[in-house]
Design an enzyme around this catalytic site. Structure first.
Site, PDB file in Angstrom:
ATOM      1  CG  HIS A 316      -2.547  -0.511   0.797  1.00 30.49           C
ATOM      2  ND1 HIS A 316      -3.486  -0.258   0.123  1.00 30.49           N
ATOM      3  CD2 HIS A 316      -2.729  -2.075   0.881  1.00 30.49           C
ATOM      4  CE1 HIS A 316      -4.742  -1.327   0.418  1.00 30.49           C
ATOM      5  NE2 HIS A 316      -3.822  -2.021   0.794  1.00 30.49           N
ATOM      6  CE  LYS A 504      -7.029  13.995  -0.067  1.00 28.81           C
ATOM      7  NZ  LYS A 504      -7.247  13.064  -1.033  1.00 28.81           N
ATOM      8  NE  ARG A 505      -5.928   9.836   9.977  1.00 30.97           N
ATOM      9  CZ  ARG A 505      -5.351   8.826  10.793  1.00 30.97           C
ATOM     10  NH1 ARG A 505      -5.967   7.808  11.133  1.00 30.97           N
ATOM     11  NH2 ARG A 505      -4.961   9.134  11.228  1.00 30.97           N
ATOM     12  CE  LYS A 510      -3.721  11.142   2.961  1.00 28.85           C
ATOM     13  NZ  LYS A 510      -4.389  10.278   2.030  1.00 28.85           N
ATOM     14  CB  THR A 612     -10.731   4.566  -2.081  1.00 28.28           C
ATOM     15  OG1 THR A 612      -9.873   5.070  -0.781  1.00 28.28           O
ATOM     16  CG2 THR A 612      -9.914   3.185  -2.469  1.00 28.28           C
ATOM     17  CE  LYS A 616     -14.034   6.117  -0.267  1.00 23.82           C
ATOM     18  NZ  LYS A 616     -13.540   6.821   0.920  1.00 23.82           N
TER      19      LYS A 616
END
Ligand SMILES: *Cc1c(COP(=O)(O)O)cnc(C)c1O
Length: 777
Positions: A316, A504-505, A510, A612, A616
């Site tokens: 991952h 998101k986290r 990110k 992901t 969505k």
């Protein structure tokens, strides 16, 4: 009633699948979300139940509110596992989840004075209605102790003695497939309990009260709480115990069922597939070896063949801080027999490599399992499984070329890509009913079972009336989110502003920071000239930071400080608003994804394996602004470059900077005035209420040379953002783009992903059952 029906059908399923291959999906996390609505939708009775309850003056939505959302995962990885369970059931695969029943899930996030604080997630407080305790199926898991070796009839035999036993008690949660009530799978979560429920009387009688209690709590600690770190390893003894605990329990119960079915062990891989979600369950490899050798009496080579051929592995991440390693001394103490087996796997592997690559010491060194007194879990996973997959095409390419390059030379046949997907029945059909009804009206209902049929929507691309209806659905969803924000935070937002969302986290890679700097820049522009910024925008953030991750927590504080500052400036407020939605989880995702106009997917290229959330958002008609990272690349291929906004460094460029150097963030800081101004504002009193708290962020950008290339991508991001703003102001263009995104999102259904796993890895058939779709509206 619902529960009894489910149990009955589950029993039927078990009998009918006795002689089909069983797939076991081992995952440390399952972020399943609420289940009642999911059950009703999948059984096709939501409307019936809604009407029935209405007659009793009960509002189904009020009832749905009451259910706990079990936070048994951190983010994408755990949610992926939950989507896969749904798609396996839908595809008629006998596929079951195996994980841990954490007494406390991921903490609940509360924002206090702009800072994240953590509250325990007591999801079992009112009991959990969907789980069934199966004490009779408990398994004893053995920790610590010694291994005695003896030669019996010329054969080495191993006895694990003086171990500390822990009872693993399974709790089963039914997984109901869509439109197929006869295929019910199982999510089995293990809880750790003392072997005997009696107090340790010996200690108690000796007067050693503490000892008596601590033994019990020491055991229960194993399934007490989920580690809250996303994308980093924790290296704690308890974490290792958790990993072995659910692996040993899961394999123990698989062996029982194999025995019950009277299968030949040699045929084990034909009847059983064991999939390991990241390296957390990688001890499946030595544990299965231990069972086959120590308990079943097989020889090493036969045990090894069975093991490798039954196990497949998904990687991952390529981030080094997330690759698990365990110190040998710690490991040996907790799992002495498993350690011996890993040593032997390593020894044999090195011996073989030395024969094949005798002149290349480096490849042998790079590929060994035990290195620098640490067990490299990813290496064990690659060596001990028959399939290794990445989760998006770029990610798989990086695995082959960099992370596992030496293994790729040895076993190229093991490597393959399986681009992630999401459950479109949860994140579109159920989460966005207004849009879903519109879609069904337009193209019929079969897209629910075959998401690629969404492509039929393309004929409406120029249909103004249809696009207007889709825009109305978006407006409806924005209103719902806005009401939630009003109710929870008292802030009133403008439904006609563009909703630009990053949920998101919170993590440096990110790059929530890049988004923040963009907003700061827009703020500066509006202050100078309100007409210089096109339209009005609402920036919505959400996500949890690991409790020990100081930088990420500072980012949350920064977002809230900026939100407050903007909210206090009436001149700016008409143009810009920022909100941070507390406690982002699956349920909130279901509210937020459908309400977004813009999807922020702006990770440093090469760092986000797939993502992901991006899928969505896309399914719900949001337009992506993002880097060429993870599955964004495949989203771009699906929609075409005119239907999303791409900016920034490519993965190759980032990786080249990392290997060859040459990046100086200070140069950019001095060259770009707009950028310098925003960066300075982190520390120069612009945020009047902040003291030194944003210095760590400032330093990460300049003093530590900006590891994630935030400054490097800033100008390009703004440039592309301007194009996005102008596209948004052209309503016809925007609604058309949005439609293309929905229409092309079918490939990102986890049904597609699971079909590929089934065909190519597990070798079992993916066959949705279709017997009553015609009867449905
Ligand atoms: C989908 C999802 C994620 C993953 O989001 P990314 O944007 O891919 O990081 C995380 N948390 C929750 C609750 C989700 O539903």
């Amino acid at each position: 009633m619902l529960k009894e029906t489910i149990s009955f059908n589950r029993a039927l399923t078990k009998n009918s699948t006795l002689y089909t291959k069983q797939v076991y999906y081992f995952s440390m996390e399952f972020l399943i979300g609420k289940l009642l609505r999911y059950y009703l939708v999948n059984m096709g009775v939501e409307e019936l139940v809604r009407e029935g309850l209405a007659e009793l003056h009960i509002d189904l939505d009020d009832l749905l509110e009451q259910e706990a959302d079990p936070g048994l995962g951190n983010g994408g990885l755990g949610r992926l596992a939950a989507c896969f369970l749904d798609s396996m059931a839908f595809g008629g695969i006998a596929g079951h989840g195996n994980g841990i029943r954490y007494r406390y899930g991921l903490f609940e996030q509360k924002i206090r004075n702009g800072f994240q604080t953590e509250v325990a997630d007591n999801w079992l407080k009112n009991d959990y209605p969907w789980e069934i305790r199966r004490a009779e199926k408990s398994i004893v898991v053995k920790f610590k102790g010694h291994v005695r070796t003896e030669v019996v009839k010329g054969k080495l035999v191993f006895y694990h003695e003086q171990y500390e036993p822990v009872l693993a008690v399974p709790y089963d949660i039914p997984v109901i497939s869509y439109d197929n009530p006869l295929n019910i799978n199982n999510l089995r979560l293990w809880s750790a309990e003392p072997l005997s429920n009696e107090l340790d009387l010996a200690s108690f009688n000796r007067g050693d009260f503490d000892q008596a209690v601590s033994l019990r709590s020491g055991v229960e600690a194993i399934s007490y709480i989920l580690y809250p770190d996303d994308s980093s390893r924790s290296g704690k003894e308890l974490r290792l115990k958790q990993e072995y605990f659910f692996v040993a329990a899961g394999l123990g119960s698989i062996m029982k069922s194999v025995k019950k079915r009277n299968l030949f062990l040699a045929e084990f891989p034909r009847w059983v597939s064991i999939h390991i979600n990241d390296t957390h369950p990688v001890l499946c490899i030595p544990e299965l070896m231990r069972i086959l050798i120590d308990e079943e009496g097989l020889g090493w080579d036969q045990a090894w063949n069975i093991t490798v051929n039954s196990i497949s592995f998904t990687n991952h991440t390529i981030m080094p801080e997330a690759l698990e390693k365990w110190p040998v001394t710690l490991f040996k103490n907790i799992l002495p027999r498993i350690f011996m087996i890993i040593e032997e796997i390593d020894r044999r592997f090195k011996e073989r490599s030395a024969r094949r690559f005798f002149d290349d010491r480096k490849i042998i060194q790079n590929t060994q399992i035990i290195k620098d007194n640490h067990i490299q879990m990813a290496n064990l996973a690659v060596i001990g499984s028959s399939s290794v997959n990445g989760v998006a095409s770029l990610h798989t390419k990086i695995l082959k070329q960099q992370v596992f390059k030496d293994y790729y030379r040895m076993f190229s046949y093991k490597f393959n890509n399986k681009t992630n997907g999401v459950n479109h029945r949860r994140f579109l059909l159920t989460a966005n009913p207004v849009l879903s009804d519109l879609i069904t009206e337009a193209i019929g209902p079969t897209w629910k079972k075959n998401a690629e049929e969404l492509e039929n929507l393309l004929i409406y691309q120029e249909d103004a009336a249809f696009l207007e209806k889709a825009a109305k659905a978006k407006y409806h969803n924005k209103m719902q989110l806005l009401q939630y924000i009003k109710k929870t935070q008292g802030i009133e937002l403008d439904c006609f502003s563009m909703f630009d969302v990053q949920v998101k986290r919170i993590h440096a890679y990110k790059r929530q920071l890049l988004n923040i700097l963009k907003i700061m820049h827009l703020f500066n522009q509006v202050q100078e000239d309100p007409n210089s910024v096109l339209g009005s925008q609402t920036f919505i953030f959400g996500g949890k930071a690991a409790p020990g991750y100081h930088y990420a927590k500072t980012i949350i504080k920064l977002i809230n400080t900026l939100a407050e500052k903007i909210h206090k400036e009436p001149r700016v407020r008409d143009k810009l608003e920022v909100v941070f939605i507390e406690n982002f989880n699956v349920s909130l995702g279901e509210l937020i994804y459908p309400a977004a106009d813009v999807s922020e997917q702006i990770s440093t290229a090469s760092k986000e394996a797939s993502g992901t959330g991006n899928m969505k958002f896309m399914m719900n008609g949001a337009i992506t602004i993002g880097t060429l990272d993870g599955a964004n690349i495949e989203i771009k291929e699906a929609v075409g470059e005119n239907n999303l906004f791409i900016f920034g460094l490519s993965a190759d460029e980032v990786l080249r900077y990392s290997s060859e150097g040459g990046y100086k963030s200070l140069d950019l800081y001095y060259d770009n005035q707009d950028l310098r101004r925003c960066v300075d504002q982190l520390v120069n009193g612009f945020f009047a209420t902040a003291g030194e708290e944003f210095k760590v962020i400032f330093d990460s950008l300049l003093l530590y040379n900006d590891d994630y290339f935030v400054l490097r991508d800033f100008a390009d991001y703004l440039e592309v953002y301007k194009q996005l703003q102008s596209a948004y102001s052209d309503r016809k263009r925007w609604t058309g783009m949005s439609l293309v995104n929905i229409a092309k999102s079918g490939v990102f259904s986890s049904d597609r992903t699971i079909r590929e796993y089934a065909d190519q890895i597990w070798k079992t058939s993916f066959r949705p059952i279709d017997f009553n779709l015609q009867d449905k509206p």
